[in-house]
Motif scaffolding. Sequence first.
Motif, PDB file in Angstrom:
ATOM      1  N   VAL A 162     -31.408  95.444 -25.306  1.00  0.00           N
ATOM      2  CA  VAL A 162     -30.629  93.782 -25.365  1.00  0.00           C
ATOM      3  C   VAL A 162     -30.480  93.720 -26.942  1.00  0.00           C
ATOM      4  O   VAL A 162     -29.570  93.103 -27.320  1.00  0.00           O
ATOM      5  CB  VAL A 162     -31.815  92.917 -24.930  1.00  0.00           C
ATOM      6  N   ALA A 163     -31.392  94.330 -27.787  1.00  0.00           N
ATOM      7  CA  ALA A 163     -30.973  94.114 -29.242  1.00  0.00           C
ATOM      8  C   ALA A 163     -29.885  94.874 -29.687  1.00  0.00           C
ATOM      9  O   ALA A 163     -29.051  94.321 -30.562  1.00  0.00           O
ATOM     10  CB  ALA A 163     -32.264  94.589 -30.165  1.00  0.00           C
ATOM     11  N   VAL A 164     -29.777  95.936 -29.173  1.00  0.00           N
ATOM     12  CA  VAL A 164     -28.298  96.755 -29.469  1.00  0.00           C
ATOM     13  C   VAL A 164     -27.204  96.097 -29.137  1.00  0.00           C
ATOM     14  O   VAL A 164     -26.310  95.715 -29.869  1.00  0.00           O
ATOM     15  CB  VAL A 164     -28.304  98.235 -29.036  1.00  0.00           C
ATOM     16  N   MET A 165     -27.231  95.359 -28.005  1.00  0.00           N
ATOM     17  CA  MET A 165     -26.031  94.662 -27.207  1.00  0.00           C
ATOM     18  C   MET A 165     -25.962  93.275 -27.909  1.00  0.00           C
ATOM     19  O   MET A 165     -24.740  93.005 -28.239  1.00  0.00           O
ATOM     20  CB  MET A 165     -26.398  94.507 -25.982  1.00  0.00           C
ATOM     21  N   MET A 166     -27.129  92.519 -28.510  1.00  0.00           N
ATOM     22  CA  MET A 166     -27.002  91.424 -29.389  1.00  0.00           C
ATOM     23  C   MET A 166     -26.228  91.865 -30.632  1.00  0.00           C
ATOM     24  O   MET A 166     -25.346  91.131 -31.097  1.00  0.00           O
ATOM     25  CB  MET A 166     -28.167  90.801 -29.565  1.00  0.00           C
ATOM     26  N   THR A 167     -26.571  92.934 -31.125  1.00  0.00           N
ATOM     27  CA  THR A 167     -25.878  93.319 -32.612  1.00  0.00           C
ATOM     28  C   THR A 167     -24.614  93.703 -32.542  1.00  0.00           C
ATOM     29  O   THR A 167     -23.707  93.249 -33.339  1.00  0.00           O
ATOM     30  CB  THR A 167     -26.744  94.529 -33.196  1.00  0.00           C
ATOM     31  N   LEU A 168     -24.240  94.357 -31.267  1.00  0.00           N
ATOM     32  CA  LEU A 168     -22.822  94.721 -31.256  1.00  0.00           C
ATOM     33  C   LEU A 168     -21.955  93.294 -30.971  1.00  0.00           C
ATOM     34  O   LEU A 168     -20.930  93.175 -31.467  1.00  0.00           O
ATOM     35  CB  LEU A 168     -22.626  95.467 -29.980  1.00  0.00           C
ATOM     36  N   THR A 169     -22.571  92.600 -30.079  1.00  0.00           N
ATOM     37  CA  THR A 169     -21.790  91.371 -29.706  1.00  0.00           C
ATOM     38  C   THR A 169     -21.550  90.523 -31.174  1.00  0.00           C
ATOM     39  O   THR A 169     -20.387  89.927 -31.241  1.00  0.00           O
ATOM     40  CB  THR A 169     -22.579  90.377 -28.805  1.00  0.00           C
ATOM     41  N   PHE A 170     -22.636  90.217 -31.883  1.00  0.00           N
ATOM     42  CA  PHE A 170     -22.653  89.581 -33.180  1.00  0.00           C
ATOM     43  C   PHE A 170     -21.474  90.098 -34.019  1.00  0.00           C
ATOM     44  O   PHE A 170     -20.867  89.718 -34.859  1.00  0.00           O
ATOM     45  CB  PHE A 170     -23.949  89.724 -33.770  1.00  0.00           C
ATOM     46  N   ALA A 171     -21.641  91.534 -34.228  1.00  0.00           N
ATOM     47  CA  ALA A 171     -20.451  92.195 -35.168  1.00  0.00           C
ATOM     48  C   ALA A 171     -19.233  91.956 -34.626  1.00  0.00           C
ATOM     49  O   ALA A 171     -18.179  91.821 -35.451  1.00  0.00           O
ATOM     50  CB  ALA A 171     -20.964  93.731 -35.183  1.00  0.00           C
ATOM     51  N   LEU A 172     -18.733  92.268 -33.359  1.00  0.00           N
ATOM     52  CA  LEU A 172     -17.535  91.911 -33.066  1.00  0.00           C
ATOM     53  C   LEU A 172     -17.005  90.309 -33.251  1.00  0.00           C
ATOM     54  O   LEU A 172     -15.816  90.031 -33.520  1.00  0.00           O
ATOM     55  CB  LEU A 172     -17.538  92.278 -31.234  1.00  0.00           C
ATOM     56  N   ASP A 173     -17.800  89.533 -32.603  1.00  0.00           N
ATOM     57  CA  ASP A 173     -17.667  88.116 -32.770  1.00  0.00           C
ATOM     58  C   ASP A 173     -17.400  87.829 -34.438  1.00  0.00           C
ATOM     59  O   ASP A 173     -16.661  87.035 -34.661  1.00  0.00           O
ATOM     60  CB  ASP A 173     -19.072  87.430 -32.396  1.00  0.00           C
ATOM     61  N   PHE A 174     -18.150  88.368 -35.279  1.00  0.00           N
ATOM     62  CA  PHE A 174     -18.120  87.951 -36.687  1.00  0.00           C
ATOM     63  C   PHE A 174     -16.850  88.713 -37.312  1.00  0.00           C
ATOM     64  O   PHE A 174     -16.046  88.032 -37.900  1.00  0.00           O
ATOM     65  CB  PHE A 174     -19.348  88.668 -37.513  1.00  0.00           C
ATOM     66  N   GLY A 175     -16.542  89.893 -36.721  1.00  0.00           N
ATOM     67  CA  GLY A 175     -15.453  90.427 -36.966  1.00  0.00           C
ATOM     68  C   GLY A 175     -14.106  89.782 -36.437  1.00  0.00           C
ATOM     69  O   GLY A 175     -13.295  89.741 -37.358  1.00  0.00           O
ATOM     70  N   PHE A 176     -13.871  89.516 -35.183  1.00  0.00           N
ATOM     71  CA  PHE A 176     -12.833  88.525 -34.896  1.00  0.00           C
ATOM     72  C   PHE A 176     -12.791  87.239 -35.512  1.00  0.00           C
ATOM     73  O   PHE A 176     -11.576  86.902 -35.790  1.00  0.00           O
ATOM     74  CB  PHE A 176     -12.910  88.558 -33.396  1.00  0.00           C
ATOM     75  N   SER A 177     -13.791  86.791 -35.675  1.00  0.00           N
ATOM     76  CA  SER A 177     -13.778  85.508 -36.350  1.00  0.00           C
ATOM     77  C   SER A 177     -13.265  85.437 -37.840  1.00  0.00           C
ATOM     78  O   SER A 177     -12.335  84.808 -38.454  1.00  0.00           O
ATOM     79  CB  SER A 177     -15.217  84.866 -36.714  1.00  0.00           C
ATOM     80  N   SER A 178     -13.589  86.534 -38.413  1.00  0.00           N
ATOM     81  CA  SER A 178     -13.056  86.804 -40.019  1.00  0.00           C
ATOM     82  C   SER A 178     -11.684  87.080 -39.706  1.00  0.00           C
ATOM     83  O   SER A 178     -10.736  86.708 -40.678  1.00  0.00           O
ATOM     84  CB  SER A 178     -13.933  87.987 -40.569  1.00  0.00           C
ATOM     85  N   ILE A 214     -40.396  98.079 -20.846  1.00  0.00           N
ATOM     86  CA  ILE A 214     -40.251  96.966 -21.490  1.00  0.00           C
ATOM     87  C   ILE A 214     -39.515  97.037 -22.841  1.00  0.00           C
ATOM     88  O   ILE A 214     -38.620  96.399 -23.328  1.00  0.00           O
ATOM     89  CB  ILE A 214     -41.618  96.047 -21.583  1.00  0.00           C
ATOM     90  N   TRP A 215     -39.958  98.302 -23.860  1.00  0.00           N
ATOM     91  CA  TRP A 215     -39.317  98.495 -24.973  1.00  0.00           C
ATOM     92  C   TRP A 215     -37.940  98.943 -24.900  1.00  0.00           C
ATOM     93  O   TRP A 215     -37.325  98.612 -25.841  1.00  0.00           O
ATOM     94  CB  TRP A 215     -40.255  99.414 -25.457  1.00  0.00           C
ATOM     95  N   VAL A 216     -37.774  99.856 -23.805  1.00  0.00           N
ATOM     96  CA  VAL A 216     -36.370 100.159 -23.621  1.00  0.00           C
ATOM     97  C   VAL A 216     -35.273  99.084 -23.389  1.00  0.00           C
ATOM     98  O   VAL A 216     -34.393  99.116 -23.967  1.00  0.00           O
ATOM     99  CB  VAL A 216     -36.371 101.022 -22.436  1.00  0.00           C
ATOM    100  N   VAL A 217     -35.909  98.136 -22.483  1.00  0.00           N
ATOM    101  CA  VAL A 217     -34.983  97.125 -22.032  1.00  0.00           C
ATOM    102  C   VAL A 217     -34.773  96.076 -23.249  1.00  0.00           C
ATOM    103  O   VAL A 217     -33.723  95.719 -23.682  1.00  0.00           O
ATOM    104  CB  VAL A 217     -35.608  96.255 -20.956  1.00  0.00           C
ATOM    105  N   LEU A 218     -35.800  95.895 -24.144  1.00  0.00           N
ATOM    106  CA  LEU A 218     -35.745  94.906 -25.306  1.00  0.00           C
ATOM    107  C   LEU A 218     -34.953  95.856 -26.515  1.00  0.00           C
ATOM    108  O   LEU A 218     -34.064  95.001 -27.084  1.00  0.00           O
ATOM    109  CB  LEU A 218     -37.090  94.702 -25.950  1.00  0.00           C
TER     110      LEU A 218
END
Length: 80
Positions: A56-72, A49-53
């Motif tokens: 998921v947290a790493v992928m959310m952070t990566l997606t947020f960073a890419l989205d924020f970067g492309f938006s900027s 469970i901890w590995v999956v969580l």
Amino acid sequence: MTDSGERDPRHEEREGLNIFGRSALFVRQVISELRRVVTPTREELVNYIWVVLGFVAVMMTLTFALDFGFSSLTQWVFGE
């Protein structure tokens, strides 16, 4: 044959069987495989469970960073 002397349905031939025979063979094979499943211990399950969580947290952070970067970048190129 398995070690206990019973036939192993995973090695049965499906050739020459009609649809009902193939369906019954499939069900026997599924049951045979489910008997081999090992349930993880509580400690292993918590670890999974901890590995999956974490993943998921790493992928959310990566997606947020890419989205924020492309938006900027888009706002900088095209303006507001």
